[in-house]
Design a protein around this motif. Sequence first.
Motif, PDB file in Angstrom:
ATOM      1  N   TRP A  22      -0.853  -0.130   6.060  1.00  0.00           N
ATOM      2  CA  TRP A  22       0.633  -0.120   5.408  1.00  0.00           C
ATOM      3  C   TRP A  22       0.566  -1.481   4.547  1.00  0.00           C
ATOM      4  N   ARG A  23      -0.153  -2.653   4.993  1.00  0.00           N
ATOM      5  CA  ARG A  23      -0.270  -3.820   4.256  1.00  0.00           C
ATOM      6  C   ARG A  23      -1.053  -3.964   3.007  1.00  0.00           C
ATOM      7  N   HIS A  24      -1.896  -2.730   2.846  1.00  0.00           N
ATOM      8  CA  HIS A  24      -2.631  -2.715   1.611  1.00  0.00           C
ATOM      9  C   HIS A  24      -2.109  -2.550   0.478  1.00  0.00           C
ATOM     10  N   PRO A  25      -2.545  -2.944  -0.501  1.00  0.00           N
ATOM     11  CA  PRO A  25      -1.929  -3.192  -1.794  1.00  0.00           C
ATOM     12  C   PRO A  25      -1.829  -1.938  -2.450  1.00  0.00           C
ATOM     13  N   ASP A  26      -2.511  -0.867  -2.070  1.00  0.00           N
ATOM     14  CA  ASP A  26      -2.466   0.502  -3.045  1.00  0.00           C
ATOM     15  C   ASP A  26      -1.355   1.329  -2.055  1.00  0.00           C
ATOM     16  N   VAL A  27      -0.963   0.977  -0.839  1.00  0.00           N
ATOM     17  CA  VAL A  27      -0.198   1.848  -0.034  1.00  0.00           C
ATOM     18  C   VAL A  27       1.369   1.607  -0.226  1.00  0.00           C
ATOM     19  N   GLU A  28       2.020   2.510  -0.090  1.00  0.00           N
ATOM     20  CA  GLU A  28       3.458   2.576  -0.264  1.00  0.00           C
ATOM     21  C   GLU A  28       4.276   2.922   1.211  1.00  0.00           C
ATOM     22  N   PRO A  29       4.274   1.896   1.961  1.00  0.00           N
ATOM     23  CA  PRO A  29       4.751   2.458   3.517  1.00  0.00           C
ATOM     24  C   PRO A  29       6.011   3.088   3.702  1.00  0.00           C
TER      25      PRO A  29
END
Lengths: 442, 442
Positions: A22-29
């Motif tokens: 969820w902290r990855h730049p590509d991910v929208e948590p």
Amino acid sequence: MEKKQLHLGLFLMGSGHHIASWRHPDVEPEQVTSFRYFAEIAKKAEEGKLDMLFLSDGLSFHELSHPAELSRFEPISLLSALAAVTNKIGLASTVTTTYNEPFHVARKFLSLDHLSGGRAGWNVVTSYYESEAKNFSKKEHLAHQDRYIRAQEFLEVVDGLWGSWEPDALVRDKESGVYFEKDKLHQLNHDGAFFSVEGPLNIERSPQGKPVIIQAGSSNAGVNLAARSADIIFTAQDNLADARAFYRSVKDKVQAYGRNPEHVKIMPGVSVYVGKTYEEAVQKYEQLQQLITPEVGQNLLSEYLGGFAISPYDVDGPLPENIPETNGNKSRRALLIKLAEEKQLTIRELYQYVAGSRGHRLLFGTAEQIADDLENWLMEGGADGFNLMLPTFPSSLDEFVDQVVPVLQQRGIYREDYSGSTLRAHLGLLEPVYKRPILNNP
Amino acid sequence: MEKKQLHLGLFLMGSGHHIASWRHPDVEPEQVTSFRYFAEIAKKAEEGKLDMLFLSDGLSFHELSHPAELSRFEPISLLSALAAVTNKIGLASTVTTTYNEPFHVARKFLSLDHLSGGRAGWNVVTSYYESEAKNFSKKEHLAHQDRYIRAQEFLEVVDGLWGSWEPDALVRDKESGVYFEKDKLHQLNHDGAFFSVEGPLNIERSPQGKPVIIQAGSSNAGVNLAARSADIIFTAQDNLADARAFYRSVKDKVQAYGRNPEHVKIMPGVSVYVGKTYEEAVQKYEQLQQLITPEVGQNLLSEYLGGFAISPYDVDGPLPENIPETNGNKSRRALLIKLAEEKQLTIRELYQYVAGSRGHRLLFGTAEQIADDLENWLMEGGADGFNLMLPTFPSSLDEFVDQVVPVLQQRGIYREDYSGSTLRAHLGLLEPVYKRPILNNP
């Protein structure tokens, strides 16, 4: 002779399986309770001709859980909605037998099966978390052994209810006014240790004969349940030698129960990182690993070890000995202790491994290298397919479908397109047998 | 001043509400477990800007039931699938509190609420059929009074679970690694006569604050439950005078519980036949009535009278006196006995009436005449809206949406388009109150 065919399930989990996804730049948590988000993932998986989507489940809140599990959809409702926007892919979910009633569960999966035109699958679990008891007016969690006895009876009742309508029971003859044939409906009249259930069910026979049964426990009780009743077995296997031993022993057990071993598909979990090079794949993993806070890692490890408090121990020392058994998931605990011992991992290394893989195998490489590995396990008798636990959604699914799937197809070990419309058809399990004799109305 | 606005629900029932609808030439009864069929109906209802779709439910098989109830979808799974193919219309369903657990029910409706972007509604019932007990390992059905005590506690637990996440509990701050704020989640720690439930729920706060609550029992216990807890009340009312008396008494009770009477919408059921002329509308009804076999009619009447065997009595004579009360649905039984008495109906006339209307009001006419009647009940204080029990699907819905809805719109008593996206918005119930004080973590 046609090559052995690979089966693929997508273990669908919010932002992705990596605990820091969820902290990855590509991910929208914030998308984990958005239907449109899941719909896009499901459509991509169907584009990749995967056998099925799979959802896990739990019935209590745990602050130390994977973030995508803190707030999440109830799985049958999500799969029902996904049935409306997909056409072929199987739709499977975990539902526990410990805090449910067989009539409800039989009905929900049969309803999903009709909504989806025969694509439903049920992963039978007995509840990992002791805290679920407290949301269901129980003082304490049912003991491990009793959970499996209950599960076996539960499965028999569900199977009986699914079989309570003969396939041609509904006549609907407008001319004569006859809607159904009474003698093609059957009461179950089950009266057992845990349940008494009269039946019949209030929904007709499944479009695929009956929904597919999945089992995921690797404890003795779990494997026995699976060998008797499951169509698919999920398992955590770290290396091919162990996987082959597990595969052989399960198939032997299946045969011992009088079933055809070909009709039970063994699908180990695997976490896949695809890169243009092996190094790029590893870098993707490292990037995610750096996003794990030590607190999250320690807490996760504690949870996987049945609540054992790990934080008092030196993170750069070994796992303490004699971690007590609990009433929770025994096989995951055992796998982690074995892994730490064999690979001589420190606590930090172990929690990093767990946090990255959720206790399953990690696989890095180019699309070709990933395909090599999956093909090798398939051909060497370690697996009939895999339950894909991809690190980040939707990006790692896009990579898998766009890059790995075409390689598997070129090698002739994976479908170019679906040949049927039901989950049973995808798995080559076309004729379900009702194990329980159908009783007549009294 | 804006005119009082009419609210419309569509009671969605397989081939249609008329018991012989499945024999009608326009109806395809094999579609009742086809998702595409329901999807088309739902889209048509949304084209008509209806407040909501509504599904009934039951947990046992009855051979004497309406044919569309013999084999049918589990309602939450069907509504979840319909959420995926609609955008605005509310999605409501019956779920019993007698053979369910509050944690499951709270979670399912909140999941549906997220899937649909805030369109979920729950019709709270306590189970009409005694036979449900036998599918849930119970020797006998819970007594009427105890069912309502259980229902009230069940509702309190569900309300507490829906409130267990504060709206801003999920932070998801990628920078700091904080996913949620622990002090914005609350345990419920409910410990009551029927349930002990710890909480919190494992899904975040509802997009519409909380799902809408519907109540349909007209017994004293049912009305009290509704006055305390419901947003919508379904009722069977045969004439405007009785409807106005019911309306006033319920609104008074709502006020006595300290609630705003405007915030509870009363929606009687009505079965509508639209024709080019009044005579054509009546002919449509007569055509269906001729398709009822006497056996079906007698059986249905017996069932509505709590299992009382009606076939030994002369079909052209009056209803026998002293039909005993049972542990089932008391208000429907009472309505039928009153109806037979007041209108001096024979058994045949009564079962024909029941079979045609399912115990609700019949309304015949041109689109203008139908609109006159609905408007009259709205303006004269007999209803805030109606639960449409249309005789045949999809044809009578098409007629209602294409012919009656435009007349209601021209008169300024019904929306031209949706002004919001949630069921609560359609009903003008924008700020749900959590009745239970939110407890802190211990």
